[in-house]
Design a protein around this motif. Structure first.
Motif, PDB file in Angstrom:
ATOM      1  N   PRO A 115     -19.782  44.076  35.519  1.00  0.00           N
ATOM      2  CA  PRO A 115     -19.476  42.642  35.536  1.00  0.00           C
ATOM      3  C   PRO A 115     -19.859  42.033  36.884  1.00  0.00           C
ATOM      4  O   PRO A 115     -19.554  42.601  37.915  1.00  0.00           O
ATOM      5  N   SER A 116     -20.553  40.922  36.826  1.00  0.00           N
ATOM      6  CA  SER A 116     -20.880  40.242  38.097  1.00  0.00           C
ATOM      7  C   SER A 116     -19.667  39.374  38.449  1.00  0.00           C
ATOM      8  O   SER A 116     -18.955  38.912  37.555  1.00  0.00           O
ATOM      9  N   PRO A 117     -19.412  39.174  39.744  1.00  0.00           N
ATOM     10  CA  PRO A 117     -18.282  38.321  40.147  1.00  0.00           C
ATOM     11  C   PRO A 117     -18.366  36.960  39.461  1.00  0.00           C
ATOM     12  O   PRO A 117     -17.370  36.412  39.018  1.00  0.00           O
ATOM     13  N   GLN A 118     -19.600  36.448  39.327  1.00  0.00           N
ATOM     14  CA  GLN A 118     -19.815  35.127  38.740  1.00  0.00           C
ATOM     15  C   GLN A 118     -19.307  35.082  37.297  1.00  0.00           C
ATOM     16  O   GLN A 118     -18.605  34.170  36.890  1.00  0.00           O
ATOM     17  N   ILE A 119     -19.653  36.120  36.519  1.00  0.00           N
ATOM     18  CA  ILE A 119     -19.247  36.098  35.105  1.00  0.00           C
ATOM     19  C   ILE A 119     -17.741  36.285  34.974  1.00  0.00           C
ATOM     20  O   ILE A 119     -17.109  35.732  34.070  1.00  0.00           O
ATOM     21  N   LEU A 120     -17.158  37.032  35.918  1.00  0.00           N
ATOM     22  CA  LEU A 120     -15.696  37.227  35.883  1.00  0.00           C
ATOM     23  C   LEU A 120     -14.979  35.895  36.086  1.00  0.00           C
ATOM     24  O   LEU A 120     -14.028  35.573  35.369  1.00  0.00           O
ATOM     25  N   VAL A 121     -15.481  35.112  37.026  1.00  0.00           N
ATOM     26  CA  VAL A 121     -14.870  33.804  37.292  1.00  0.00           C
ATOM     27  C   VAL A 121     -14.964  32.945  36.037  1.00  0.00           C
ATOM     28  O   VAL A 121     -13.983  32.355  35.591  1.00  0.00           O
ATOM     29  N   GLU A 122     -16.171  32.937  35.455  1.00  0.00           N
ATOM     30  CA  GLU A 122     -16.421  32.136  34.261  1.00  0.00           C
ATOM     31  C   GLU A 122     -15.445  32.492  33.143  1.00  0.00           C
ATOM     32  O   GLU A 122     -14.781  31.641  32.553  1.00  0.00           O
ATOM     33  N   VAL A 123     -15.356  33.789  32.878  1.00  0.00           N
ATOM     34  CA  VAL A 123     -14.528  34.266  31.777  1.00  0.00           C
ATOM     35  C   VAL A 123     -13.053  34.001  32.052  1.00  0.00           C
ATOM     36  O   VAL A 123     -12.315  33.552  31.173  1.00  0.00           O
ATOM     37  N   LEU A 124     -12.631  34.237  33.287  1.00  0.00           N
ATOM     38  CA  LEU A 124     -11.207  34.081  33.599  1.00  0.00           C
ATOM     39  C   LEU A 124     -10.788  32.625  33.578  1.00  0.00           C
ATOM     40  O   LEU A 124      -9.716  32.285  33.095  1.00  0.00           O
ATOM     41  N   GLU A 125     -11.663  31.755  34.063  1.00  0.00           N
ATOM     42  CA  GLU A 125     -11.346  30.318  34.023  1.00  0.00           C
ATOM     43  C   GLU A 125     -11.093  29.891  32.594  1.00  0.00           C
ATOM     44  O   GLU A 125     -10.160  29.170  32.293  1.00  0.00           O
TER      45      GLU A 125
END
Lengths: 458, 146
Positions: free
Chosen positions: B122-132
């Motif tokens: 998981p890229s940090p970017q996608i984690l932020v996206e998904v968690l938001e």
């Protein structure tokens, strides 16, 4: 046979008529001659002359009659001889037939029996003539004969009736029966002719054929099952690859990244370079696994073709990759791109691989410039992708679309050698083709050809 | 009944992937406590508050679950199926975090109601996206968010 008997009788009656006529003429001539002699003796000269004229008149009449009768007789005899010959040849045909030819009366009593019947059933003619036909019928089929007889009495013919009959030694035979009514001269049914053919071999052959057909079906089913198993194993394999094989590679790459990011400054330049190489190696391994999985997924996926807008698809692919957009690259689309029959996911994969290659394989310092257009021909649409890249030597063109084939040095250009194999597999699955035109310098023209969504006849 | 939910439950059997996930979270500056269950069975015990997870204060129900699919004993799909029949737990945001790019896994997970599907790493970017997306939806109210 009735019609053969009739001319015989007619000839005999003609013979009798002829003899009676001859005798009558002779008697009359003798009477007239005696009368003439007596008249001459009694000096009744006029009467004698008259009778003599009568006798003289009789002689030509007698001769004509005699000639006519003889001619008729010889013609009749010839006809009779021909008839006899014909009968004899028919008898020979019956006798030499491979089939059993039997006649019986309406009570079911055997009246004639040929050599074929003897060969098939084992009885001689003298053994069976006068015996009931039921001696040939096995006990469990005895009700067949009354049925056959009643149909015969109605004048019906029974064609190719397949049944079982019993030989003298008790062997049961598969036979095909044809039974026809025999009529007398008045047209009354007086019996039947029966032709029986031994079809035991035919039946056996048919059964063998059915058996081999069943075996074939069984083989096909077994092969299909083993093929299904192989496919299932293949799926299982690629499933394991996607789950298990990637984990250690991911760990290598992940930790290499951590080292570079968190401890990079603590390392000297050489150590950093080594870690970077670990990072590159594991990235490449990840990409390879990814591409192999894409290829196998494509190979086993079910592809359903639908009219697809190339225009839309190409635009979406370009939007997805920053390296295909300005300022990194220029992609010019010559409008309009014609619609094709395609499986959208497969075509997206193929187009994005072709465009990625187009922007990747350029000389250092050159900005990738691609041109896209379609050509319609005979119900197909060919999408052309022209690049300003490094080109491909024509001697490598045949290898270009193979698996793990690379025609550039890996140090200069990154790649797994699977990208174009995926393009070809996608085209194959959609019933299309791929190809390339390149002189080895001055760029390449790649194309993918698919069925047109609408019929064109250019 | 609604319980306070907090943090993230990461269901992952590979310690390397746990490490890389925690690192990606910290790089994405996502400051949420992470609890780790090392396989499906462990996750079920955690969610139902069994055994070592009986203390809800120490092991609260999470606001979001990151769920690996291929794990020993009880796999990710079994956890998803179990979750569907747990009215006591109610709606939980589940994001699949897997090695598998296979369509059949993706489709099956979607059918089981997951909120996201991330192929590792998981890229940090996608984690932020998904968690938001999922944390907003994972409110304490019972309103379902699609």
């Amino acid at each position: 046979m009735d019609c053969a008997v009739e001319p015989f009788e007619r000839v005999n009656s003609r013979k009798t008529t002829f003899v009676v006529l001859c005798l009558g003429t002779y008697v009359l001539a003798s009477v007239f001659a005696a009368l003439a002699i007596r008249a001459v003796e009694a000096h009744r000269l006029h009467f004698g002359v008259a009778v003599s004229i009568l006798i003289v008149g009789f002689i030509p009449l007698f001769s004509i009659l005699l000639w006519w009768c003889l001619a008729a007789l010889s013609a009749r005899e010839k006809a009779a001889r021909r008839n006899e010959e014909r009968l004899a040849s028919m008898a020979a045909v019956v006798e030499s037939s491979d089939d059993a030819i039997i006649t019986k009366d309406l009570n079911g009593t055997i009246t004639s029996w040929n050599a074929g019947a003897q060969r098939i059933f084992g009885y001689t003619a003298t053994e069976v003539i006068g015996k009931p036909i039921t001696i040939l019928i096995p006990p469990n089929r005895e009700d067949e004969e009354p049925n056959i007889l009643s149909r015969l009495r109605r004048g019906e013919r029974i064609d190719h009736y397949e049944t079982i009959r019993r030989c003298k030694d008790g062997t049961l035979l598969d036979i095909s029966l044809t039974v026809s009514p025999v009529r007398d001269s008045q047209g009354r049914v007086i019996g039947a002719s029966k032709i029986a053919r031994d079809i035991t071999e035919v039946r056996r052959g048919r059964a063998a054929l059915e058996r081999s057909h069943e075996e074939l079906e069984k083989h096909v089913a077994e092969r299909t099952a083993s093929l299904r198993q192989a496919i299932a194993q293949m799926e299982e394999f690629s499933y394991s690859v996607s789950h298990d094989l990637r984990a250690p590679v991911r760990a290598m790459r992940g930790y290499a990244e951590v080292i570079l990011e968190d401890y990079g400054e603590a390392l000297d330049a050489t150590a950093r370079e080594y870690v970077r190489r670990i990072l590159n190696g594991s990235s490449r391994m990840e990409q390879l696994i990814h591409d192999v999985l894409t290829y196998t997924r494509l190979a086993r996926s079910e592809v359903i073709l639908k009219p697809t807008s190339l225009q839309k698809l190409v635009t979406e692919v370009i939007e997805q990759y920053p390296q295909m957009q300005p300022p990194a690259a220029e992609i010019e689309i010559r409008q309009p791109l014609q619609d094709v029959l395609a499986h959208e996911a497969s075509l997206t994969q193929a187009v994005s691989n072709l465009l990625s290659n187009g922007v990747k394989f350029v000389a250092p310092g050159t900005k990738p410039k691609l041109q896209l257009w379609t050509e319609a021909h005979n119900g197909t649409v060919r999408l052309w992708i022209k690049d300003n890249g490094i080109g491909i030597n024509p001697k490598y063109h045949h290898r270009l679309f193979g698996m793990f084939e690379r025609v550039h040095e890996s140090s200069s250009y990154q790649g797994t050698g699977i990208g174009l194999a995926i393009v070809r597999k996608a085209a194959d699955k959609m019933g299309g083709r791929v190809g390339v035109e390149s002189e080895g310098a001055g760029g390449s023209n790649f194309w993918i050809e698919l069925a047109a969504a609408k019929k064109n006849h250019d | 009944m609604t319980e306070l939910r907090s943090g993230i439950l990461l269901v992952e059997d590979d310690p390397n992937d746990v490490f890389l996930m925690e690192r990606a979270m910290s790089k994405a500056k996502i400051d949420l406590p992470i609890q780790v269950a090392t396989n499906g069975e462990d996750a079920i015990n955690y969610l139902s508050g069994q055994g070592k997870y009986a203390d809800r204060a120490a092991h609260p129900l999470p606001r979001c679950i990151f769920l690996d699919l291929k794990m020993p004993f009880v796999d990710g799909f079994e956890v998803l199926e179990w979750l569907r029949v747990q009215p006591a737990i109610g709606d939980l945001n589940v994001v699949v975090l897997t090695s598998s790019p296979e369509d059949r896994d993706r489709e099956r997970a979607q059918k089981l109601g997951v909120k996201g599907y991330i192929v590792k790493p998981p890229s940090p970017q996608i984690l932020v996206e998904v968690l938001e997306k999922s944390i907003d939806g994972c409110s304490v109210s019972s309103t379902p968010v699609i």
